[in-house]
Design a protein around this motif. Structure first.
Motif, PDB file in Angstrom:
ATOM      1  N   ALA A 253      31.096  29.538  50.084  1.00  0.00           N
ATOM      2  CA  ALA A 253      31.716  30.765  49.904  1.00  0.00           C
ATOM      3  C   ALA A 253      32.450  30.757  48.547  1.00  0.00           C
ATOM      4  CB  ALA A 253      32.628  31.055  50.902  1.00  0.00           C
ATOM      5  N   THR A 254      33.243  29.923  48.111  1.00  0.00           N
ATOM      6  CA  THR A 254      33.933  29.714  46.929  1.00  0.00           C
ATOM      7  C   THR A 254      32.961  29.704  45.678  1.00  0.00           C
ATOM      8  OG1 THR A 254      35.591  28.271  47.896  1.00  0.00           O
ATOM      9  CG2 THR A 254      35.357  28.543  45.454  1.00  0.00           C
ATOM     10  N   MET A 255      31.900  29.206  45.760  1.00  0.00           N
ATOM     11  CA  MET A 255      30.887  29.235  44.637  1.00  0.00           C
ATOM     12  C   MET A 255      30.438  30.883  44.478  1.00  0.00           C
ATOM     13  SD  MET A 255      28.756  25.476  44.545  1.00  0.00           S
ATOM     14  CE  MET A 255      28.524  25.540  46.109  1.00  0.00           C
ATOM     15  N   MET A 256      30.120  31.252  45.849  1.00  0.00           N
ATOM     16  CA  MET A 256      29.712  32.587  45.741  1.00  0.00           C
ATOM     17  C   MET A 256      30.392  33.817  45.260  1.00  0.00           C
ATOM     18  SD  MET A 256      27.484  33.188  49.223  1.00  0.00           S
ATOM     19  CE  MET A 256      27.666  34.811  49.107  1.00  0.00           C
ATOM     20  N   ALA A 257      31.793  33.416  45.411  1.00  0.00           N
ATOM     21  CA  ALA A 257      32.831  34.593  44.873  1.00  0.00           C
ATOM     22  C   ALA A 257      32.858  34.353  43.286  1.00  0.00           C
ATOM     23  CB  ALA A 257      34.171  34.213  45.693  1.00  0.00           C
ATOM     24  N   LEU A 258      32.656  33.311  42.703  1.00  0.00           N
ATOM     25  CA  LEU A 258      32.596  33.070  41.255  1.00  0.00           C
ATOM     26  C   LEU A 258      32.154  34.229  40.523  1.00  0.00           C
ATOM     27  CD1 LEU A 258      32.477  29.242  40.631  1.00  0.00           C
ATOM     28  CD2 LEU A 258      34.507  30.876  40.901  1.00  0.00           C
ATOM     29  N   PRO A 259      30.883  34.662  40.768  1.00  0.00           N
ATOM     30  CA  PRO A 259      30.240  35.615  39.992  1.00  0.00           C
ATOM     31  C   PRO A 259      31.259  37.120  40.159  1.00  0.00           C
ATOM     32  CG  PRO A 259      28.550  34.634  40.942  1.00  0.00           C
ATOM     33  CD  PRO A 259      29.963  34.010  41.684  1.00  0.00           C
ATOM     34  N   ILE A 260      31.430  37.327  41.265  1.00  0.00           N
ATOM     35  CA  ILE A 260      32.486  38.502  41.304  1.00  0.00           C
ATOM     36  C   ILE A 260      33.686  38.338  40.502  1.00  0.00           C
ATOM     37  CG2 ILE A 260      33.468  39.923  42.965  1.00  0.00           C
ATOM     38  CD1 ILE A 260      30.675  40.154  43.405  1.00  0.00           C
ATOM     39  N   VAL A 261      34.600  37.412  40.562  1.00  0.00           N
ATOM     40  CA  VAL A 261      35.714  36.951  39.892  1.00  0.00           C
ATOM     41  C   VAL A 261      35.481  37.110  38.426  1.00  0.00           C
ATOM     42  CG1 VAL A 261      37.357  35.345  39.282  1.00  0.00           C
ATOM     43  CG2 VAL A 261      36.552  35.632  41.711  1.00  0.00           C
ATOM     44  N   VAL A 262      34.300  36.525  37.886  1.00  0.00           N
ATOM     45  CA  VAL A 262      33.996  36.603  36.442  1.00  0.00           C
ATOM     46  C   VAL A 262      33.914  37.829  36.092  1.00  0.00           C
ATOM     47  CG1 VAL A 262      32.475  35.968  34.734  1.00  0.00           C
ATOM     48  CG2 VAL A 262      33.376  34.070  36.490  1.00  0.00           C
ATOM     49  N   LEU A 263      32.919  38.674  36.908  1.00  0.00           N
ATOM     50  CA  LEU A 263      32.611  40.110  36.517  1.00  0.00           C
ATOM     51  C   LEU A 263      33.824  41.031  36.645  1.00  0.00           C
ATOM     52  CD1 LEU A 263      30.543  42.412  36.276  1.00  0.00           C
ATOM     53  CD2 LEU A 263      30.529  42.624  38.622  1.00  0.00           C
ATOM     54  N   PHE A 264      34.927  40.917  37.516  1.00  0.00           N
ATOM     55  CA  PHE A 264      36.054  41.613  37.679  1.00  0.00           C
ATOM     56  C   PHE A 264      36.860  41.148  36.155  1.00  0.00           C
ATOM     57  CE2 PHE A 264      40.578  42.129  38.763  1.00  0.00           C
ATOM     58  CZ  PHE A 264      40.279  43.558  39.268  1.00  0.00           C
ATOM     59  N   LEU A 265      36.850  39.949  35.820  1.00  0.00           N
ATOM     60  CA  LEU A 265      38.019  39.545  34.843  1.00  0.00           C
ATOM     61  C   LEU A 265      37.401  40.219  33.477  1.00  0.00           C
ATOM     62  CD1 LEU A 265      38.659  35.902  35.475  1.00  0.00           C
ATOM     63  CD2 LEU A 265      40.054  37.834  35.786  1.00  0.00           C
ATOM     64  N   LEU A 266      35.903  40.292  33.351  1.00  0.00           N
ATOM     65  CA  LEU A 266      35.502  40.856  32.242  1.00  0.00           C
ATOM     66  C   LEU A 266      35.633  42.292  32.032  1.00  0.00           C
ATOM     67  CD1 LEU A 266      32.005  38.955  31.986  1.00  0.00           C
ATOM     68  CD2 LEU A 266      34.110  38.688  30.537  1.00  0.00           C
ATOM     69  N   VAL A 267      35.729  43.039  33.132  1.00  0.00           N
ATOM     70  CA  VAL A 267      35.758  44.563  32.984  1.00  0.00           C
ATOM     71  C   VAL A 267      37.025  45.106  33.758  1.00  0.00           C
ATOM     72  CG1 VAL A 267      33.272  44.554  33.002  1.00  0.00           C
ATOM     73  CG2 VAL A 267      34.413  44.941  35.406  1.00  0.00           C
ATOM     74  N   GLN A 268      38.034  44.491  33.887  1.00  0.00           N
ATOM     75  CA  GLN A 268      39.166  44.800  34.531  1.00  0.00           C
ATOM     76  C   GLN A 268      39.962  45.923  34.113  1.00  0.00           C
ATOM     77  OE1 GLN A 268      42.219  41.955  34.970  1.00  0.00           O
ATOM     78  NE2 GLN A 268      41.888  40.899  33.047  1.00  0.00           N
ATOM     79  N   ARG A 269      39.891  45.920  32.701  1.00  0.00           N
ATOM     80  CA  ARG A 269      40.716  47.069  31.959  1.00  0.00           C
ATOM     81  C   ARG A 269      39.917  48.326  32.188  1.00  0.00           C
ATOM     82  NH1 ARG A 269      42.686  44.312  26.256  1.00  0.00           N
ATOM     83  NH2 ARG A 269      44.217  42.837  27.032  1.00  0.00           N
ATOM     84  N   LYS A 270      38.556  48.441  32.101  1.00  0.00           N
ATOM     85  CA  LYS A 270      37.816  49.411  31.943  1.00  0.00           C
ATOM     86  C   LYS A 270      37.771  49.992  33.436  1.00  0.00           C
ATOM     87  CE  LYS A 270      35.675  50.124  28.053  1.00  0.00           C
ATOM     88  NZ  LYS A 270      35.921  51.531  27.411  1.00  0.00           N
ATOM     89  N   MET A 271      37.611  48.908  34.405  1.00  0.00           N
ATOM     90  CA  MET A 271      37.791  49.522  35.547  1.00  0.00           C
ATOM     91  C   MET A 271      39.044  50.005  36.242  1.00  0.00           C
ATOM     92  SD  MET A 271      36.867  47.186  39.161  1.00  0.00           S
ATOM     93  CE  MET A 271      36.611  47.723  40.806  1.00  0.00           C
ATOM     94  N   ALA A 272      40.107  49.530  35.933  1.00  0.00           N
ATOM     95  CA  ALA A 272      41.347  50.187  36.039  1.00  0.00           C
ATOM     96  C   ALA A 272      41.382  51.539  35.486  1.00  0.00           C
ATOM     97  CB  ALA A 272      42.786  49.388  35.700  1.00  0.00           C
TER      98      ALA A 272
END
Length: 282
Positions: A253-272
């Protein structure tokens, strides 16, 4: 003798109360993530200890090795990425065109379409399992990633259309009209003026669609065989007739969560910016 409380002191106490409430919410919401991470690095015997400790006493990477050994890891992850990225790409393009039509063009039945989009989101996903299964079987899309992509699009498109419509409505028409007066066509005005302003909203809806498609379990389980299973269904391989391997499951589950975390870190400013811009009336 009456006492006087300065407004500044009242504001400070109010702010401290809200900060304490926010910290409490963070702890409650973040504890499952913390427990998943600590269990992933615990020895297998500590993960099933009936009296577990809040802090790990020893750490190991054996659970990750065990998770990669069970069935095929990269195959399900690759299929999940294919499905999720396809859903996002198609959903954003189709949703943007539909949202543009609903926001900028007046046509008969527009309000009915808007109400229908809201109504579709209220239907429980479980209620549509049998109709979706029968429809995909008739179309020859059962046990195919293309069928799963079509299924996910029916869930994600209504939210995408509704959200992007709100962003387009908040962009003044005068901006497009000014660009058209300067010589742009309607399409050129949209591409040069409206589209850049929609970037935060498109990022926010894309992240939502990706997370929904990546984490979906029920339809992936029912519409795909074990040969074509996605990452969420792959986690079920840790539960057998001999019990559940909790530590390797948490590592997976930790390895599965990594793509979501990486994606969020890349676009967090635009998403906010996208999540807040929709609430501002242009």
């Amino acid at each position: 003798m009456s006492t006087f409380t300065a407004p500044g002191g009242r504001r400070t106490r109010t702010r401290a109360g809200w900060n304490a409430l926010g910290l409490l919410v963070l702890l409650v919401a973040g504890f499952p993530v913390y427990w998943m991470l600590t269990t992933a690095f615990k020895p297998a015997k500590d993960a099933i200890d009936p009296d577990p400790s809040l802090l790990p006493t020893s750490l190991t990477l054996a659970n990750f090795s065990r998770a990669l050994e069970i069935s095929d890891f990269w195959g399900p992850v690759g299929r999940s990425l294919t499905v999720s990225l396809s859903v996002v790409a198609i959903g954003v393009v189709v949703g943007l065109l539909a949202a543009l039509a609903l926001a900028r063009f007046a046509f008969r039945g527009r309000k009915i379409v808007i109400v229908g989009i809201l109504a579709v989101q209220m239907v429980p996903l479980v209620a549509m399992v049998i109709p979706v299964f029968l429809l995909l079987s008739d179309l020859g899309q059962y046990d195919k990633l293309s069928g799963l992509i079509l299924t996910y699009l029916t869930f994600i498109l209504p939210f995408t259309v509704w959200t992007l419509r709100g962003f387009i409505v908040n962009i003044p028409k005068e901006l497009e009209e000014a660009a058209m007066v300067d010589g742009c066509s309607r399409t050129g005005a949209f591409v040069r003026v409206v589209f850049p302003l929609l970037a935060p909203g498109m990022v926010a809806t894309s992240v939502y669609g990706f997370i929904q498609a990546w984490n979906e379990y029920l339809y992936a389980l029912l519409l795909l065989s074990q040969k074509n299973q996605t990452a969420t269904v792959w986690l079920g391989n840790f539960t057998t007739q001999h019990g559940t391997e909790y530590a390797p499951m948490m590592a997976g589950a930790t390895m599965m969560a990594l793509p979501i975390v990486v994606l969020f870190l890349l676009v967090q400013r635009k998403m906010a910016a996208g999540l807040t811009a929709g609430a501002v009336k242009g």
